[in-house]
Write an enzyme that holds these catalytic residues in place. Structure first.
Site, PDB file in Angstrom:
ATOM      1  N   SER A  13      51.151  41.461  31.356  1.00  7.05           N
ATOM      2  CA  SER A  13      50.496  40.648  32.378  1.00  7.05           C
ATOM      3  C   SER A  13      51.452  40.382  33.527  1.00  7.05           C
ATOM      4  O   SER A  13      52.632  40.109  33.317  1.00  7.05           O
ATOM      5  CB  SER A  13      50.041  39.323  31.765  1.00  7.05           C
ATOM      6  OG  SER A  13      49.894  38.364  32.780  1.00  7.05           O
ATOM      7  N   LYS A  14      50.908  40.470  34.716  1.00  8.44           N
ATOM      8  CA  LYS A  14      51.716  40.271  35.917  1.00  8.44           C
ATOM      9  C   LYS A  14      52.164  38.806  36.011  1.00  8.44           C
ATOM     10  O   LYS A  14      53.193  38.507  36.613  1.00  8.44           O
ATOM     11  CB  LYS A  14      50.859  40.656  37.117  1.00  8.44           C
ATOM     12  CG  LYS A  14      51.584  40.669  38.417  1.00  8.44           C
ATOM     13  CD  LYS A  14      51.831  42.088  38.890  1.00  8.44           C
ATOM     14  CE  LYS A  14      52.409  42.098  40.286  1.00  8.44           C
ATOM     15  NZ  LYS A  14      53.730  42.695  40.359  1.00  8.44           N
ATOM     16  N   ARG A  15      51.387  37.951  35.395  1.00 11.38           N
ATOM     17  CA  ARG A  15      51.721  36.518  35.489  1.00 11.38           C
ATOM     18  C   ARG A  15      53.061  36.170  34.835  1.00 11.38           C
ATOM     19  O   ARG A  15      53.712  35.216  35.193  1.00 11.38           O
ATOM     20  CB  ARG A  15      50.617  35.673  34.856  1.00 11.38           C
ATOM     21  CG  ARG A  15      49.757  34.971  35.894  1.00 11.38           C
ATOM     22  CD  ARG A  15      48.526  34.457  35.244  1.00 11.38           C
ATOM     23  NE  ARG A  15      47.855  35.562  34.550  1.00 11.38           N
ATOM     24  CZ  ARG A  15      46.973  35.419  33.575  1.00 11.38           C
ATOM     25  NH1 ARG A  15      46.655  34.234  33.159  1.00 11.38           N
ATOM     26  NH2 ARG A  15      46.400  36.461  33.014  1.00 11.38           N
TER      27      ARG A  15
END
Ligand code: GLU
Length: 506
Positions: free
Chosen positions: A261-263
Site C-alpha cells: 500500500s502506498k499509504r
C-alpha cells in the site's frame, strides 16, 4: 495454431502499481515468445475513479520499460479505438442485444432503495440482501414492471441501469492455465450491472465485448479478477462467443505478507519494516535500471524451472525462457534486497559503451567531460562491477578525473606506516623507469621494491592505493594505476608523501 493476441487492460486510476507492470510484462513476454500481438487497451469507463494524467503516466512507464504495444492508443490498429470511453456506442449495442434476448434487463431502483434492500430494510430483503435471482422479481425493473410502464419510464428519462440476469442454477468451469480447474456456482453471483446510470458500461461488459472484438486469445491478469470469471463466462455464452484462455497471476505482497500500500510509504530510503513501495515510478526515480526492475518483476511468480539456476535475465533472455506453465499459484513477495542485487548484476554486465552514454550527462555536469572515450571506457571497465547504481560512478570514480582532495582517515591510520613514505618514493623511481606502463610491469616493479626492503607487497599496495585514490578499497591496484597513467600516479604519490605524514600528526 490460432494466433496469439494478448492485451494489457489497465484502468487509469492512479500510479502504476508493481502488479500492473508485471501483468504488462507477462503479456508482452508471452506475445513476443509466441510471435503474437500485444495490445494496450485503456479501461477508462469508471468515471468516478478516473485520475487526470494517469493514462499518460502509464503510457510513459510502458515506453520507459520498452513494453511498447503493437496496438494501442499511440500505435492505433485495426481494432480501435483503444480507449473504452470512446467505444460506448458499441457496448450499448451489445447490451441491447442482451435485453432483447431476455438475458439482461432495465432496473430503475434508486440508490436509496438499493441501500434499504442491502441493509435488510425492505420486506423482500428477507429473501436476499443482494440483487440476485431471489429478489429480482420484487425490485423495480423490467422483469417486475409491465412493458408499458418500462417504455414510459424510459421515455420520461428515468435513470436506469442494465443488469445481467444471472441464471440461478449453473456451475461455471474454467481451466485456468495457472490455477487449473476452477468452479463457480452462479447462485453466489449477483445480477451484475452492465450499463451504469451515467451511460458508461461496467468493467464486465466492456471487458468481454472488447476481448471478443479485439480477438484476444489469452487473458493474462491478476488473481483479483478471478472472481469475475463466471460473469464473463456467462456473457460469452449469451453472445455465443468463444471465451479466451485464461491465466490469473498470483498476488504480490510486502515482505511481511501484507498487501502493498502506498499509504505505508514515505520514501524508498526509509521503508517501514516489512513493507515496500508499490509505485513503479519510485524505483525509476531512485535510479534502478530498467532491466533490473523488469528482471525483479518477472521473478514475481515466475521462475525458469527446475535445474535452471539463472536469476539474472535480460529482456531478450526473458522472452526466450518465459512460459505461463512456469508461473506459480502461490503469492509472490516483492523484495527490495533482490532488486538491489539485480541492479548491481545488470550494471556489471552492461556494455561499456552503453554505460558511457548513460554517464555522459553527469560527466558534463561534473566538468569531467574532456577525457577520451578510450579513457572513459577503461575506467568504466574497472568500476562497473562495483556499482550498485549508475550514479555511484561519480563517487567511486572521481579520482580518475581529479586528484583526490582527501584520504580516507581510517585507512590512513591502519595502512600508512613509518616507512611508507620511503617505500612510495622508491616505487616512484622504479615506475618512472618503465617504458610501457602496464599492470604487469607495475606489479613487478612493486614486488622488487618490497623484496628489497623485505616487506610484504601489502605494505606498498595499500598506501599506494590511498595515495592515488583516497580510498582504501577499489578495483585491482595495478589495473587502476595503468589506467591512471604514469604521470598522474607519480604526481599523486609525491603529493601524498608530502601531506599524509602531517595529516597523521593532527
Ligand atoms: N481494467 C482492469 C484493471 O484495471 C483489467 C482487468 C483485466 O485484465 O481484465 O486491471
Amino acid at each position: 495454431m490460432a494466433s496469439v493476441r494478448v492485451r494489457f487492460a489497465p484502468s487509469p486510476t492512479g500510479f502504476v502499481h508493481i502488479g500492473s507492470l508485471r501483468t504488462a510484462l507477462y503479456n508482452y513476454l508471452f506475445a513476443r515468445r509466441n510471435n503474437g500481438v500485444f495490445v494496450l487497451r485503456i479501461e477508462d469507463t469508471d468515471r468516478t475513479r478516473y485520475v487526470e494524467g494517469a493514462t499518460e503516466n502509464l503510457i510513459r512507464v510502458l515506453n520507459w520499460a520498452g513494453l511498447v504495444p503493437d496496438e494501442g492508443p499511440e500505435q492505433e490498429g485495426p481494432y480501435g479505438p483503444y480507449f473504452q470511453s470512446q467505444r460506448t456506442e458499441i457496448y450499448h449495442r451489445y447490451a441491447q442485444e442482451l435485453i432483447e434476448s431476455g438475458r439482461a434487463y432495465y432496473a430503475f431502483d434508486t440508490p436509496e432503495e438499493l441501500e434499504s434492500m442491502r441493509s435488510g430494510k425492505l420486506p423482500q430483503s428477507a429473501s436476499s440482501t443482494r440483487y440476485n435471482f431471489l429478489i429480482r422479481d420484487s425490485m423495480c425493473n423490467s422483469l417486475s414492471l409491465s412493458h408499458r410502464d418500462v417504455e414510459r419510464m424510459l421515455a420520461d428519462g428515468m435513470p436506469y441501469v442494465v443488469r445481467l440476469k444471472m441464471p440461478a442454477d449453473r456451475i461455471f468451469n474454467v481451466e485456468d492455465i495457472i490455477r487449473g480447474h476452477v468452479e463457480f456456482d452462479s447462485k453466489e453471483i449477483d445480477d451484475q450491472v452492465l450499463i451504469k446510470s451515467d451511460g458508461y458500461p461496467t468493467y464486465h461488459l466492456a471487458n468481454v465485448v472488447d476481448d471478443h472484438l479485439m480477438q484476444i486469445s489469452h487473458v493474462i491478469r491478476g488473481e483479483e479478477w478471478l472472481s469475475s470469471v463466471p460473469k464473463h463466462l456467462y456473457l460469452y455464452e449469451c453472445f455465443s462467443w468463444q471465451a479466451p484462455k485464461m491465466a490469473h497471476l498470483p498476488l504480490i505482497f510486502n515482505p511481511d505478507g501484507t498487501k502493498m500500500s502506498k499509504r505505508d510509504i514515505t520514501s524508498l530510503a526509509d521503508l517501514p519494516e516489512g513493507k515496500v513501495d508499490p509505485d513503479v515510478e519510485s524505483y525509476i526515480r531512485a535510479g534502478f535500471e530498467r532491466d533490473a526492475i523488469l528482471n525483479a518483476i518477472a521473478l514475481l511468480g515466475w521462475n525458469p524451472g527446475d535445474g535452471h539456476e539463472q536469476e539474472v535475465f535480460s529482456v531478450t533472455e526473458l522472452i526466450e525462457s518465459f512460459g505461463l506453465e512456469r508461473v506459480n499459484k502461490s503469492a509472490a513477495i516483492f523484495d527490495l534486497q533482490k532488486l538491489r542485487w539485480l541492479n548491481k548484476e545488470h550494471l556489471g554486465r552492461m556494455d561499456e559503451g552503453d554505460l558511457l552514454e548513460r554517464l555522459k550527462p553527469g560527466l558534463a555536469i561534473k566538468g569531467w567531460d574532456r577525457f577520451s572515450d578510450d579513457y572513459y571506457t577503461r575506467v568504466i571497465g574497472l568500476l562497473k562491477s562495483r556499482l550498485s547504481f549508475v550514479n555511484d560512478f561519480f563517487e567511486y570514480g572521481a579520482y580518475f578525473f581529479q586528484d583526490p582532495s582527501e584520504y580516507e582517515e581510517k585507512g590512513l591510520k591502519k595502512r600508512w606506516k613509518a616507512q611508507s613514505a620511503n617505500l612510495m618514493l622508491e616505487f616512484c623511481q622504479e615506475i618512472d623507469k618503465l617504458k610501457s606502463f602496464n599492470a604487469g610491469a607495475i606489479e613487478e616493479a612493486l614486488r622488487q621494491v618490497a623484496e628489497r626492503h623485505d616487506v610484504g607487497g601489502g605494505q606498498i599496495i595499500h598506501p599506494v592505493r590511498l595515495a592515488v585514490s583516497g580510498f582504501s578499497v577499489g578495483p585491482g591496484l595495478f589495473d587502476l594505476l595503468e589506467v591512471l597513467g604514469k604521470e598522474r600516479v607519480i604526481k599523486r604519490l609525491k603529493k601524498a608523501v608530502e601531506v599524509i605524514p602531517a595529516l597523521l600528526q593532527q
